[in-house]
Scaffold this active site. Structure first.
Site, mmCIF file in Angstrom:
data_model
loop_
_atom_site.group_PDB
_atom_site.id
_atom_site.type_symbol
_atom_site.label_atom_id
_atom_site.label_comp_id
_atom_site.label_asym_id
_atom_site.label_seq_id
_atom_site.Cartn_x
_atom_site.Cartn_y
_atom_site.Cartn_z
ATOM 1 N N ARG A 27 0.771 -1.239 0.000
ATOM 2 C CA ARG A 27 0.000 0.000 0.000
ATOM 3 C C ARG A 27 0.800 1.285 0.000
ATOM 4 N NH1 ARG A 27 -2.447 -1.203 6.020
ATOM 5 N NH2 ARG A 27 -0.472 -1.649 7.025
ATOM 6 N N ARG A 36 -4.225 -2.068 -7.825
ATOM 7 C CA ARG A 36 -5.327 -2.485 -6.967
ATOM 8 C C ARG A 36 -6.578 -1.642 -7.146
ATOM 9 N NH1 ARG A 36 -5.534 -4.680 -1.989
ATOM 10 N NH2 ARG A 36 -7.742 -4.238 -2.324
#
Length: 342
Positions: A27, A36
């Protein structure tokens, strides 16, 4: 092949201290957020090519010495017949959780090599492409159960503790079930090419030493002993309570992963200098900026003093707000530190 991480895990001398970061394939990386944007994590995990692409992504940002498989601790739940969804700000949520002893009795063993075959396909792709080792990982029984037992998530883990205390026999059956299955899952990752497997007990710090010793230690030790017997190099990682370190060391693992709550030299004394150690930069130091991160990085390197068996890492996973440029500077500082000392 860059095998520094493998040699450090064996306690051998290395030319540069190896570095990798928990949650490095995720992330904090802009490219990951792009990949994503329209695809769910569990959908990616079932696609070996997509999993391999994300696992290797950190190498585009910083020269880490190993790539940890992009996966999730709860992946084995699918093999056991549980329904799981990822909820923003919450994490994995089991839709048909364990509520009582009767649910434990209904659990059936499964073969990870069959039910989770996509995991091993991704590892084989990575091994054929990368010049650094692939790290596999599994969740420790306690942490897995913390997601599986019905109840609201909190840092106190009320639901799992209440279940553990109220139904000790069912608890030991449940934890033993996962110890055995996670051992097979880890062995299969190693067979597919993972050089080292890390056992994550991310929530062990919610327990005191007495409860850890009684309810958790036997199952973690069982898992790690099975991996040792199978010749799988392991990192035993837990976070949250330095008082657990002697018990974690006794449970096993070639390397002990430690968080930031004790200086690394003190933590190493507790786990035993005959073992390797991994850690222990506070992930928030990276968020605080390069000056803070590098000051703390150099302090860790100075405390280690070049002792063999050190793998540099954060004390937990990379935070989403981390700057990849700061992480790159940390990697470069660790690698350069050994050269400056010679």
């Amino acid at each position: 092949m860059n095998d520094r991480l493998i040699r450090a895990a064996r306690g051998e001398e290395v030319d540069q201290t190896p570095v990798w970061f928990m949650r490095q394939a995720g992330r904090a990386l802009p490219r990951y957020r792009e990949l994503r944007a329209d695809v769910g994590m569990f959908e990616i995990l079932r696609d070996p090519e997509a999993t391999a692409e994300i696992t290797a992504l950190p190498l585009e940002y910083f020269a880490v010495d190993g790539c940890v498989l992009y996966s999730d601790l709860v992946t084995p739940f699918f093999g056991a017949g549980f329904d799981v969804e990822l909820r923003s700000g919450v994490g994995p949520v089991v839709l048909n959780p364990v509520e009582g002893p009767a649910d434990v009795e209904r659990l059936k063993p499964f073969d990870p090599r069959v039910e989770l075959s996509y995991t091993f396909d991704a590892i084989r792709l990575l091994v054929s492409r990368l010049e650094v080792p692939v790290l596999g990982f599994v969740g420790a029984p306690y942490t897995l159960c913390s997601y599986l037992i019905k109840g609201p998530r909190s840092r106190h883990l009320e639901a799992v503790k209440v279940f553990m205390w109220q139904y000790p026999e069912a608890w030991h059956r449940l934890a033993g079930y996962w110890a055995d299955l996670q051992a097979e899952y880890a062995i299969a990752q190693h067979e597919a090419g993972a050089a080292v497997v890390q056992v994550f007990d991310s929530w062990a710090g919610s327990l005191g030493p007495g409860d850890y010793d009684r309810y958790v230690f036997p199952h973690t030790r069982r898992l790690l002993r099975r991996l040792a017997e199978a010749g799988v190099p392991t990192i035993n990682f837990a976070t949250g309570n330095p008082a657990l370190l002697p018990l974690l060391s006794a449970a096993g693992g070639d390397v002990l992963g430690v968080d930031w709550r004790l200086p690394i030299d003190e933590a190493w004394e507790l786990v035993g200098l005959d073992r390797g150690i991994q850690g222990n930069l506070d992930p928030v130091a990276v968020v605080a900026g390069e000056a803070v991160a590098l000051e703390q990085t150099r302090d860790i390197m100075q405390r280690v003093g070049g002792r063999p068996g050190h793998i540099f890492n954060l004390g937990h996973g990379i935070l989403p707000s981390s700057d990849p440029a700061v992480l790159r500077a940390v990697v470069e500082t660790v690698h350069e530190y050994a050269a400056q000392e010679r």
